[in-house]
Design an enzyme around this catalytic site. Sequence first.
Site, short mmCIF file in Angstrom:
data_model
loop_
_atom_site.label_atom_id
_atom_site.label_comp_id
_atom_site.label_asym_id
_atom_site.label_seq_id
_atom_site.Cartn_x
_atom_site.Cartn_y
_atom_site.Cartn_z
N THR A 126 -7.36 -0.83 -1.01
CA THR A 126 -5.94 -0.73 -0.65
C THR A 126 -5.43 0.69 -0.80
OG1 THR A 126 -5.52 -3.03 -1.25
CG2 THR A 126 -3.63 -1.55 -1.23
N HIS B 242 -6.42 2.56 2.16
CA HIS B 242 -5.57 2.22 3.31
C HIS B 242 -4.25 3.00 3.25
CE1 HIS B 242 -8.44 -0.71 4.34
NE2 HIS B 242 -8.00 -1.71 3.62
#
Length: 348
Positions: A44, A47
């Site tokens: 994450t 990202h």
Amino acid sequence: MGEMHCVVKTAPGKGNIALEKRPIPAVGPRDILVRIHAAAVCGTDVHIEEWNDWAEKRVPAGVIIGHEFAGDVVQVGAEVTNIKIGDIVSAETHIVCHSCDLCRNNEDHVCYNTTTIGVHRDGCFAEYIAFPAENAFLCDPKFSVEVLSMMEPFGAAVHGAMEFPVGAKSVAVVGCGPIGAMAVAVVKKLGAKLVIAVEPNQARAELARTMGADVTIDPIKQDPVATVRGLTGGRGVDVVLEYSGNIPGVKAALSYCKPEAKIAAAGLPSRPIDFDFSEFVYRGLTLKGIAGRLMYKTWEQLSGLLEAGVDISPVITHVMPMSEFAEGLRLMRNGECGKVILKNEWTN
């Protein structure tokens, strides 16, 4: 209370991750302040660095990133009774509303109004973090802070691995990054008779073997459907744990699972997947999405698994100072690591 070092998404767009100084966060009446000892890098966080569509829709510029951590409590709010100063804690990162129909029906892990540490609100790549005391998970200090910093992703592995019975079953674990590798250890502990790890990255395939996989398959060099069926007497596997989000991998898994198989899916594909729905219905398959962790059932389960001897420490491949966060993100982005642990070098 002074200032702290922290890693911030300074602006929208690719990159724009920098080490800054911010005020140490204030503590509300139901909050706790935790001094970070160790924080783990997650996909994450990559990202957010790369600013994909998911991040663009969710992450405000200026947020402190990071959500996997362990540390000691240094301050508690006036209404906090369940946590005390000096406790070692990790955290359930999903902060929920407690008032919607999902929360009222014990489905708060998919609360409509969830906010997430390190995504919607300031995270743990910092010297300190403040968050609601109800989200704290009291850790056993006999485990290292490096291991304890992985409780949140370990919870995602446990949620998927325990969604369906795996004892005496054949199980395929698709995608053996850190979460998939930890899931391998869980299903072996729970008595799976055959654990097949499907992973093209050779370092991660070796990690899966270390965590207990009986067989590894490289889906680039081998036909995964033919290979899995060959390993199971032509029948296919009873359970699939999907942690890759790889579209060809998901489609193959739908083919090599046996009729009435159970599929727990935690990976996030980059685009929609098309498959033969009629075949899915005809074969009686069950597909269940795995969203984070059950609050707080999964935390009790992972605690029990650690006490029962599940060892997730082999997943840790790199430990470095938090100031070297950029290298940690690079390693994760390129798939050159298991878990990268960032240590708070300023206040520990």
